[in-house]
Design a protein around this motif. Structure first.
Motif, PDB file in Angstrom:
ATOM      1  N   PHE A   1      -3.813   4.614   1.173  1.00 30.20           N
ATOM      2  CA  PHE A   1      -4.109   4.160   2.539  1.00 30.20           C
ATOM      3  C   PHE A   1      -3.045   3.359   3.115  1.00 30.20           C
ATOM      4  CE2 PHE A   1      -6.086   0.892   5.055  1.00 30.20           C
ATOM      5  CZ  PHE A   1      -6.679   1.606   6.384  1.00 30.20           C
ATOM      6  N   ALA A   2      -2.661   2.435   2.570  1.00 30.92           N
ATOM      7  CA  ALA A   2      -1.670   1.284   2.909  1.00 30.92           C
ATOM      8  C   ALA A   2      -0.277   2.023   3.153  1.00 30.92           C
ATOM      9  CB  ALA A   2      -1.346   0.230   1.932  1.00 30.92           C
ATOM     10  N   ARG A   3       0.090   3.189   2.321  1.00 28.79           N
ATOM     11  CA  ARG A   3       1.373   3.849   2.484  1.00 28.79           C
ATOM     12  C   ARG A   3       1.234   4.446   3.852  1.00 28.79           C
ATOM     13  NH1 ARG A   3       1.510   3.767  -3.224  1.00 28.79           N
ATOM     14  NH2 ARG A   3       3.530   2.916  -3.640  1.00 28.79           N
ATOM     15  N   ALA A   4       0.058   5.424   3.962  1.00 33.71           N
ATOM     16  CA  ALA A   4      -0.302   6.061   5.163  1.00 33.71           C
ATOM     17  C   ALA A   4      -0.213   5.274   6.643  1.00 33.71           C
ATOM     18  CB  ALA A   4      -1.521   6.779   5.241  1.00 33.71           C
ATOM     19  N   VAL A   5      -0.682   3.929   6.335  1.00 34.49           N
ATOM     20  CA  VAL A   5      -0.784   3.163   7.516  1.00 34.49           C
ATOM     21  C   VAL A   5       0.687   2.713   7.711  1.00 34.49           C
ATOM     22  CG1 VAL A   5      -1.253   0.971   8.191  1.00 34.49           C
ATOM     23  CG2 VAL A   5      -2.922   2.101   7.377  1.00 34.49           C
ATOM     24  N   VAL A   6       1.518   2.389   6.906  1.00 36.74           N
ATOM     25  CA  VAL A   6       3.055   1.928   7.034  1.00 36.74           C
ATOM     26  C   VAL A   6       3.878   3.211   7.672  1.00 36.74           C
ATOM     27  CG1 VAL A   6       4.914   1.100   5.993  1.00 36.74           C
ATOM     28  CG2 VAL A   6       2.826  -0.007   5.427  1.00 36.74           C
ATOM     29  N   ARG A   7       3.373   4.466   6.878  1.00 35.68           N
ATOM     30  CA  ARG A   7       4.448   5.622   7.347  1.00 35.68           C
ATOM     31  C   ARG A   7       3.991   5.915   8.779  1.00 35.68           C
ATOM     32  NH1 ARG A   7       2.553   8.563   3.664  1.00 35.68           N
ATOM     33  NH2 ARG A   7       0.896   9.754   4.912  1.00 35.68           N
ATOM     34  N   GLU A   8       2.738   5.986   9.093  1.00 36.64           N
ATOM     35  CA  GLU A   8       2.421   6.300  10.348  1.00 36.64           C
ATOM     36  C   GLU A   8       2.342   5.486  11.540  1.00 36.64           C
ATOM     37  OE1 GLU A   8      -1.150   8.906  10.126  1.00 36.64           O
ATOM     38  OE2 GLU A   8      -0.394   9.733   8.007  1.00 36.64           O
TER      39      GLU A   8
END
Length: 99
Positions: free
Chosen positions: A36-43
């Motif tokens: 989840f955290a990676r998706a938030v940072v990436r997007e």
């Protein structure tokens, strides 16, 4: 890369359900939070829509709506409708909603 601890408080039942679902996915809750955290940072956004649910209808809210309608009826001069006329109006609206 260094590791950091991230602590979250949540309802015990929700945590058990989350842990169980993560296990079904073949991952730990920690892995899911990292995904989840990676998706938030990436997007650069929350990767799903967050919306408010419709507010629950309370007795007080319903009574306020009823009083407002009563006042509107007085303003428009339609306070002498019979129960049959009111029911006919309700049925007309219901038919319009189905169209």
């Amino acid at each position: 890369m260094g590791q950091a601890t991230f602590s979250v408080r949540m309802d015990e039942t929700l945590k058990k359900q989350f842990d169980s679902l993560c296990q079904d996915f073949g991952m730990t809750a920690t892995t899911a939070i990292n995904v989840f955290a990676r998706a938030v940072v990436r997007e650069r956004k929350i990767p799903f829509e967050i919306t408010a649910s419709e507010p629950a209808v309370t007795r007080e809210g319903a009574m306020q709506a009823f009083r407002a309608l009563r006042n509107q009826a007085k303003t428009n001069g339609v306070t002498d409708l019979s129960l049959d006329e009111i029911n006919n109006e309700i049925n007309l609206v219901r038919r319009e909603d189905k169209v």
